[in-house]
Design an enzyme around this catalytic site. Sequence first.
Site, mmCIF file in Angstrom:
data_model
loop_
_atom_site.group_PDB
_atom_site.id
_atom_site.type_symbol
_atom_site.label_atom_id
_atom_site.label_comp_id
_atom_site.label_asym_id
_atom_site.label_seq_id
_atom_site.Cartn_x
_atom_site.Cartn_y
_atom_site.Cartn_z
ATOM 1 N N GLU A 441 0.853 -1.191 0.000
ATOM 2 C CA GLU A 441 0.000 0.000 0.000
ATOM 3 C C GLU A 441 0.891 1.244 0.000
ATOM 4 O O GLU A 441 1.227 1.768 -1.042
ATOM 5 C CB GLU A 441 -0.941 -0.017 1.198
ATOM 6 C CG GLU A 441 -2.051 1.009 1.100
ATOM 7 C CD GLU A 441 -3.156 0.756 2.116
ATOM 8 O OE1 GLU A 441 -4.050 1.611 2.203
ATOM 9 O OE2 GLU A 441 -3.122 -0.278 2.820
ATOM 10 N N GLU A 713 -2.071 0.472 13.480
ATOM 11 C CA GLU A 713 -3.249 0.810 12.677
ATOM 12 C C GLU A 713 -4.532 0.504 13.432
ATOM 13 O O GLU A 713 -5.494 1.281 13.397
ATOM 14 C CB GLU A 713 -3.215 0.020 11.376
ATOM 15 C CG GLU A 713 -4.401 0.270 10.461
ATOM 16 C CD GLU A 713 -4.299 -0.506 9.162
ATOM 17 O OE1 GLU A 713 -4.917 -0.085 8.173
ATOM 18 O OE2 GLU A 713 -3.605 -1.543 9.139
#
Length: 856
Positions: A441, A713
């Site tokens: 990502e 996260e």
Amino acid sequence: MTNSSTLVGTDRPRLSWRYSSTNPQWRQQRRELQLTRANGAVETHAAADAEQVLVEWPFEPLSSRERATVRVRGGDSDEWTPWSEPATIEAGLLSPTDWSASWVTPTDVVGVDDPAPVLGTEFVVGPGIVAARLYVSALGIMVTRINGVPVSEDHFAPGWTSYDHRIRYQSYDVTVLVSEGNNSFHTLLGNGWYRGRIASFALHRGHPYGDRLALLAQLELRYADGRVELVATDGSWRSGASGVLLNDFYDGQFTDLRVDGYAALDRGVTVVPAPTASLATPESPPVRAVETMTAVSVNTTLDGRHIVDFGQNLVGWVRLRSRGRRGSEVVVRHAEVLEEGELSLRPLRSARATDRYLLAGTGVELLEPQLVFHGFRYAEVTGVAELSTTDIQAVVLGSQLDRTGWFSSSDAALNQLHENIVWGMRGNFLDLPTDCPQRDERLGWTGDIQVFAPAASTLFNVAGFLSSWLSDLAADQLPDGTVPAVIPRVFRDVKAFAGWGDAAVIVPWVLYERFGDAGILRRQYRSMCRWVDRVAELAGPTRLWSTGEQLGDWLDPLAPPDDPARAQADPAVVATAYFARSAQLLARAAAVVGEPADARHYGILAEQVRDAFCAEYVSSSGLIRSDCQTVYALALHWRLVPDGPTRTRTGSRLAELVQQQRYTVATGFLGTAVILDALCASGHRDAAYRMLLTHEFPSWLHAVDLGATTIWERWDSMLPDGSVNEGEMTSFNHYAFGAVADWMHREIAGLQPTAPGYRELRLAPTVGGGLTAGSARHLSPYGEIAIEWHLAGSGFSLTARIPVGVTATVVLPDGSEIPDVSHGEHRFELERFVTDAAIDGDRTDVSAASEAMRSR
């Protein structure tokens, strides 16, 4: 080795200066600037004001390539300071006509999976050389050498921009690298962001930016007699294949050390049309190696694999010294965490994060990549018989940002949390603000930086870094005003997401507040307007943004693990709250940039949205639709509910919800950034402290207890038993929840800017939570500000250091205020006061009689 010079891409750069020290009564009331041009001409400009930050250029404009020096002195009504040391300014190539070089690419098509190409030439330098300046850019990333020596310590230049609109070029003073006679020039080109898998992201617009790498280089040689010779890319240059057999940011680098690093330039080049994008000088500092870390342990498995722990989750690469027979292979794999003693690779998803080397067999060899980076704490090394901690290092990479904010308290876990936030930011601020550095990502998500921008601006000087990113945001913004969720844009389908698109307004406003830069508001103003106008269109006459897909309060810990957008908070409530906030900030920005009609228009719009929000979503009893922490936090912190009984009940409901959750966090990306401020704004500071300091899951300190060295996260990225969250989206280095650092500086330490650029301060520490000390330092545009407080028995002491040009109001814990505190060292004391006794919020009454003492 040379260092790249600081280059300006404008003919009228702005000027700032700081005073190191002066007597407490001194104030700048006048200033004098002096410019000395290369031809010896001197220009002087005087003004009678106190401005010293981002002062407009008062001289005749610079021309391309012009070098000049500037110095300054300030004065009060009686005397001048000494002149400052001169600062050198150099203008870049300000016009397309300044470029003589052509873009060139290898004639033989070099695909994404082929060896990285090298482009180069030989050139002759005559007698009398006095200066050599290189201007260079690439489609891809580049490593440039002159006579075998790197021209800089930069990595991954020219960086990732919206390549369809603008491409950076670098400028280096390479005088010391050239010599009279024969010289060589070589540039290694990597896929980087331009052509690797990152550019072909699964949801990309359908194609990478381009299918061929290319180089633009212009070396200007200046001689004592005034001659200028150019060595510029054209059809006569040559190309060849390097020993870098594969390179991809996600997958890693495969290097054959048996191949000469400079390659045989046995092939031609082709001149290609120049991109339609404009060439731009960098605003952001370069990516550099900012630290080198030695391994803390090496464990060897029964089958000969070496598991290396560097003790810190970081971003960069492994540097390894090894020896072996010619053609033998050494493999280095990377991961953030271990599970049962092995690398946990599942969180990487499809990213291989593996570097491979074929040894030359020449003795001890240095193994490290050049064209990739990884996010990791652990590495697995195979192909090496023995490995000790002295053989292997981690090279920490990141944009070379200057540190500006430091924090400490009497709570060791809280200090570790702050350190984790710093490390998370350092790793993810690599050329642009990425969401994470390790998996497939690593994108510039707008929502993440929108919530984190205040913390980022507290911890590091991100003015140029985020200004550069905002240029790409404006460039990639759709004609209808929609802001892509990722900048630079990679998604084919673009939707307007509340909290993500609002970065167009909120990030420029934060830069104005923290760095005093009205120029960023002027430059981004049309982009800001286009976003708010787009949301107004989507909301329609009701002023309620209740339509369309939303990401909402992303990663609410109470949302289903496999559906992070399904938060407790009603998406329409969140979206309408953000609509009100952005309209409100845009009205303020319009006033700053001198657009009074717009200021009135957007001010009225903000009031209409607030009124509609309250009428539709807030009951008379203070309840807000979906009745969860985030909706109350947004409404209270942004003052969407006006003062009065309803606001009081709304604040009480938020505190009640926090208490029901045992003071654990029940907010996602959007709510977490404001929850503690909302509790303070509604009179529940004790609850804010309890939430910050709890160790129960989910909380900031729960991750600290589990050994986190960065921000995760998910609140449960790692489970208490040491296993990794089973979700497909689990990163151990995401900075969004680290937005709390800004609150820690402002509330615990008490360092609160109240005017743009920290020109005015409120020094008001909130004593509570059982803490007995707190401190912060901040390197503001005016100089370093410092505050430190201590509790000792029933007494309280505070010391402060304020730079020239800044005025502070000091607020002591008993509520007493000392206004107009000027520059210098100051001390304040209270003999007895009322304080929170402990985290449980019980209060110990002590005599309210207090005495404030000031001394310089």
